[in-house]
Enzyme design. Structure first.
Site, short mmCIF file in Angstrom:
data_model
loop_
_atom_site.label_atom_id
_atom_site.label_comp_id
_atom_site.label_asym_id
_atom_site.label_seq_id
_atom_site.Cartn_x
_atom_site.Cartn_y
_atom_site.Cartn_z
CB ILE A 153 35.43 67.20 70.13
CG1 ILE A 153 33.92 67.28 70.39
CG2 ILE A 153 36.08 66.83 68.88
CD1 ILE A 153 33.07 66.26 69.54
CD GLU A 154 38.75 61.98 74.43
OE1 GLU A 154 39.72 61.50 73.99
OE2 GLU A 154 38.08 62.11 75.37
N GLY A 155 39.47 65.16 68.74
CA GLY A 155 40.02 64.99 67.47
C GLY A 155 38.98 65.32 66.53
#
Length: 301
Positions: A153-155
């Site tokens: 999860i990068e955002g």
């Protein structure tokens, strides 16, 4: 005299077993991301190479916020036409060799989010029925049962909702087959997107992305940045094992590439001092093929 010799032999055998176990406990494995480049070969061939301990299938790149969950396996297959069900053959082949196969959520896109705890629980139920031990008529990767879920999860908004997702997925482990949970946080501590999820203490594997983050990537001229970050992660976060996440070639990421000989001589001796050391994660299979990274480090991990 004979009894004394037998006792001595038993003591030596016991000592050798202890030494073997101690050595084994420091032996790590290699994790690789597969699915984002059609030139990287099949999942079956990936596992047949004998290089990898865990495969992350990347990615379920669209979910939450009212979106229909959607996998994207780049050039491998077309999920819209049910073309990815054939991947079940590869999943079963990997698992038959003792290799775990996880589905990775997220990636570097803006097509996913979790807007509420209910949104998180609904996604967990979808994952269970479509990729894990549940049942559905629309299983995108066919009927093979994956071993778990990776949070890349990068955002995607709503960090606390990813904690709820982890809890719900973990609850499904109580139905028999364990659902392994993994996460791929950025190395600056704490990771804003995954801190809440990791704080649940439910994660089996954490492969920290020591790339595209110069403030904590490894540099021979300033090794303390990596060392301090690794120490912080492994002593602060409650998880089963921690892996050093690296690009498999100098072109696989914007920064953070560590040459194989530097990794084995300068990085791994320090990292292995942690009792939670698990190995190395590589992004990605295609770049590993091109650079031969895993082949160069396999005996040292």
């Amino acid at each position: 005299m004979g009894a004394k010799l037998i006792n001595l032999e038993n003591a030596l055998i016991f000592l050798l077993v202890l030494l073997a176990l101690a050595f084994q406990s420091k032996a790590g494995g290699i994790v690789v991301y597969w699915g984002q480049d059609g030139r990287e070969g099949t999942l079956t061939n990936t596992c047949a190479s004998g290089k990898y301990k865990i495969i992350n299938i990347a990615f379920l790149s669209s979910f939450g916020g009212g979106r229909t969950p959607q996998i994207n396996l780049a050039g491998h297959c077309d999920p819209a036409s049910n073309g990815c069900k054939i991947i079940s053959q590869g999943i079963r082949s990997c698992q038959s060799q003792g290799i775990k196969v996880l589905l990775s959520l997220g990636g570097g896109t803006n097509t996913y989010s979790l807007s509420s705890p209910d949104d998180a629980r609904n996604l967990a139920d979808y994952l269970w029925n479509n990729f894990l031990g549940g049942s559905s008529n629309s299983r995108p990767l066919g009927d093979a049962v994956l071993d778990g879920i990776d949070f890349d999860i990068e955002g995607g908004g709503g960090p606390s909702n990813y904690a709820e997702l982890a809890r719900r997925l973990s609850d499904y482990s109580k139905r028999g087959k364990k659902v392994y949970l993994a996460a791929a946080p950025q190395c600056p501590f704490p990771d804003s997107s995954l801190n809440a999820a990791l704080s649940t203490g439910l994660f089996d594997y954490v492969w920290i992305q020591f790339y595209n983050n110069p403030q904590c990537s490894y540099e021979s001229s300033n090794p303390d940045r990596f060392k301090n970050s690794w120490q912080k992660w492994t002593t602060t976060v409650s998880a089963g094992q921690f892996f050093i996440g690296l690009p498999a070639s100098s072109t696989a990421a914007g920064s953070g590439y560590v040459a194989p000989n530097v990794l084995t001589s300068q990085v791994l001796p320090f990292a292995k001092a942690s009792s939670k050391y698990g190995g190395v994660m590589l992004w990605n299979k295609y770049h590993d093929d091109k650079n031969g990274y895993s082949s160069q480090i396999k005996g040292s991990v």
